[in-house]
Design a protein around this motif. Sequence first.
Motif, mmCIF file in Angstrom:
data_model
loop_
_atom_site.group_PDB
_atom_site.id
_atom_site.type_symbol
_atom_site.label_atom_id
_atom_site.label_comp_id
_atom_site.label_asym_id
_atom_site.label_seq_id
_atom_site.Cartn_x
_atom_site.Cartn_y
_atom_site.Cartn_z
ATOM 1 N N THR A 1 29.709 27.038 37.849
ATOM 2 C CA THR A 1 29.383 25.632 38.123
ATOM 3 C C THR A 1 30.527 24.705 37.718
ATOM 4 O O THR A 1 30.651 23.613 38.252
ATOM 5 C CB THR A 1 28.097 25.185 37.390
ATOM 6 N N SER A 2 31.350 25.145 36.754
ATOM 7 C CA SER A 2 32.532 24.347 36.437
ATOM 8 C C SER A 2 33.533 25.167 35.636
ATOM 9 O O SER A 2 33.183 26.138 34.979
ATOM 10 C CB SER A 2 32.158 23.068 35.681
ATOM 11 N N ALA A 3 34.781 24.755 35.745
ATOM 12 C CA ALA A 3 35.849 25.399 34.982
ATOM 13 C C ALA A 3 36.934 24.354 34.806
ATOM 14 O O ALA A 3 37.209 23.595 35.723
ATOM 15 C CB ALA A 3 36.404 26.600 35.745
ATOM 16 N N ASN A 4 37.502 24.294 33.617
ATOM 17 C CA ASN A 4 38.615 23.366 33.447
ATOM 18 C C ASN A 4 39.706 23.971 32.577
ATOM 19 O O ASN A 4 39.523 24.994 31.937
ATOM 20 C CB ASN A 4 38.146 22.001 32.927
ATOM 21 N N LEU A 5 40.833 23.296 32.601
ATOM 22 C CA LEU A 5 42.019 23.818 31.915
ATOM 23 C C LEU A 5 41.857 23.897 30.406
ATOM 24 O O LEU A 5 42.575 24.617 29.729
ATOM 25 C CB LEU A 5 43.233 22.958 32.256
ATOM 26 N N ALA A 6 40.900 23.151 29.858
ATOM 27 C CA ALA A 6 40.668 23.200 28.417
ATOM 28 C C ALA A 6 39.974 24.505 28.038
ATOM 29 O O ALA A 6 39.816 24.814 26.857
ATOM 30 C CB ALA A 6 39.821 22.010 27.989
ATOM 31 N N GLY A 7 39.527 25.271 29.041
ATOM 32 C CA GLY A 7 38.916 26.553 28.761
ATOM 33 C C GLY A 7 37.402 26.526 28.753
ATOM 34 O O GLY A 7 36.748 27.456 28.295
ATOM 35 N N LEU A 8 36.848 25.449 29.277
ATOM 36 C CA LEU A 8 35.397 25.333 29.346
ATOM 37 C C LEU A 8 34.945 25.858 30.713
ATOM 38 O O LEU A 8 35.331 25.312 31.744
ATOM 39 C CB LEU A 8 35.029 23.858 29.209
ATOM 40 N N VAL A 9 34.156 26.933 30.694
ATOM 41 C CA VAL A 9 33.719 27.532 31.956
ATOM 42 C C VAL A 9 32.193 27.631 31.933
ATOM 43 O O VAL A 9 31.616 28.190 31.001
ATOM 44 C CB VAL A 9 34.340 28.934 32.148
ATOM 45 N N SER A 10 31.544 27.059 32.944
ATOM 46 C CA SER A 10 30.083 27.059 32.972
ATOM 47 C C SER A 10 29.545 27.870 34.143
ATOM 48 O O SER A 10 30.135 27.898 35.218
ATOM 49 C CB SER A 10 29.554 25.630 33.117
ATOM 50 N N PHE A 11 28.413 28.495 33.889
ATOM 51 C CA PHE A 11 27.741 29.280 34.907
ATOM 52 C C PHE A 11 26.263 28.927 34.928
ATOM 53 O O PHE A 11 25.730 28.439 33.943
ATOM 54 C CB PHE A 11 27.844 30.784 34.597
ATOM 55 N N LYS A 12 25.641 29.214 36.070
ATOM 56 C CA LYS A 12 24.195 29.100 36.145
ATOM 57 C C LYS A 12 23.657 30.501 36.366
ATOM 58 O O LYS A 12 24.129 31.217 37.246
ATOM 59 C CB LYS A 12 23.784 28.193 37.308
ATOM 60 N N CYS A 13 22.673 30.880 35.543
ATOM 61 C CA CYS A 13 22.043 32.182 35.703
ATOM 62 C C CYS A 13 21.157 32.126 36.947
ATOM 63 O O CYS A 13 20.260 31.284 37.023
ATOM 64 C CB CYS A 13 21.206 32.512 34.467
ATOM 65 N N GLU A 14 21.415 33.010 37.910
ATOM 66 C CA GLU A 14 20.644 32.999 39.149
ATOM 67 C C GLU A 14 19.239 33.546 38.953
ATOM 68 O O GLU A 14 18.373 33.379 39.785
ATOM 69 C CB GLU A 14 21.368 33.814 40.226
ATOM 70 N N ASN A 15 19.021 34.191 37.833
ATOM 71 C CA ASN A 15 17.712 34.769 37.545
ATOM 72 C C ASN A 15 16.759 33.732 36.943
ATOM 73 O O ASN A 15 15.622 33.600 37.369
ATOM 74 C CB ASN A 15 17.882 35.959 36.600
ATOM 75 N N CYS A 16 17.229 32.978 35.943
ATOM 76 C CA CYS A 16 16.331 32.044 35.243
ATOM 77 C C CYS A 16 16.861 30.614 35.225
ATOM 78 O O CYS A 16 16.261 29.743 34.611
ATOM 79 C CB CYS A 16 16.060 32.528 33.826
ATOM 80 N N VAL B 1 29.671 37.810 31.858
ATOM 81 C CA VAL B 1 28.749 36.719 31.544
ATOM 82 C C VAL B 1 27.411 37.334 31.150
ATOM 83 O O VAL B 1 26.961 38.297 31.766
ATOM 84 C CB VAL B 1 28.521 35.783 32.760
ATOM 85 N N GLN B 2 26.822 36.810 30.073
ATOM 86 C CA GLN B 2 25.484 37.260 29.663
ATOM 87 C C GLN B 2 24.577 36.064 29.527
ATOM 88 O O GLN B 2 25.016 35.006 29.074
ATOM 89 C CB GLN B 2 25.527 37.975 28.308
ATOM 90 N N CYS B 3 23.323 36.252 29.937
ATOM 91 C CA CYS B 3 22.328 35.202 29.738
ATOM 92 C C CYS B 3 21.437 35.622 28.584
ATOM 93 O O CYS B 3 20.719 36.616 28.674
ATOM 94 C CB CYS B 3 21.501 35.002 31.009
ATOM 95 N N GLU B 4 21.518 34.870 27.479
ATOM 96 C CA GLU B 4 20.704 35.201 26.304
ATOM 97 C C GLU B 4 19.230 34.975 26.582
ATOM 98 O O GLU B 4 18.360 35.562 25.965
ATOM 99 C CB GLU B 4 21.094 34.289 25.124
ATOM 100 N N HIS B 5 18.967 34.080 27.537
ATOM 101 C CA HIS B 5 17.582 33.686 27.794
ATOM 102 C C HIS B 5 16.773 34.784 28.488
ATOM 103 O O HIS B 5 15.671 35.095 28.081
ATOM 104 C CB HIS B 5 17.576 32.407 28.627
ATOM 105 N N CYS B 6 17.345 35.389 29.534
ATOM 106 C CA CYS B 6 16.581 36.393 30.282
ATOM 107 C C CYS B 6 17.211 37.771 30.254
ATOM 108 O O CYS B 6 16.658 38.725 30.789
ATOM 109 C CB CYS B 6 16.380 35.940 31.729
ATOM 110 N N GLY B 7 18.389 37.904 29.648
ATOM 111 C CA GLY B 7 19.004 39.217 29.535
ATOM 112 C C GLY B 7 19.879 39.607 30.723
ATOM 113 O O GLY B 7 20.440 40.699 30.752
#
Length: 141
Positions: free
Chosen positions: A94-109, A71-77
Motif C-alpha cells: 500500500t505504500s513504500a518510501n525512501l525512509a524505509g517505511l513499507v506498508s502492506f494490507k493483509c488480503e486475508n483479514c 511479510v507476516q500478519c500477526e492478526h490472522c497468521g
Amino acid sequence: MSDHINELYDKDGNLIGALLSAEAWTAARTVVLDHLGIVEEPQVKELAEPTQDWETLKEYWDFQYPVDTDVQCEHCGNATEDWAADEPRKFRLTSANLAGLVSFKCENCQSKIVKKHFKDEIKTECTPFQAEKKQNKEGRY
Ligand SMILES: [Zn+2]
C-alpha cells in the motif's frame, strides 16, 4: 453567512471557494457533482500498488541487511516469503518510501502491516482492520 456555509475570499475579495458543513454538503453533493460532470469512482476499487516506490527504495537500499520480501500478519497468521511473487497476492503493497517505511494490507483479514526499516533492524507493526474507521474516512480533513 450561516453555520453551514463559510465562503472563502482571497485578499482582493474574490470568492475562491466555500466550506460546507457535513449537512450542507450531503444536501448539495449530488447537484454539485452532476453540475461539474464528476463521476464518482466505485468505493471498493483497489488502489494500484505503488510498486515504483518499492523499486526506488530497493535501488537506494542502504540498510545493513539485504532487501526483505517476507511479510507476516500477526492478526490472522497469514505469511509469505516473497509478497511480490504470490499469485494471487497474500499481501498488497500500500505504500513504500525512501525512509524505509513499507506498508502492506493483509488480503486475508485486511490488517495493515507496516515494516519499518531501521539501519540495522526491521520493526513490524500489525494493525487489525477497523471497519468503522474506513466508513468515517470520507469527509474528514
Ligand atoms: Zn491477516
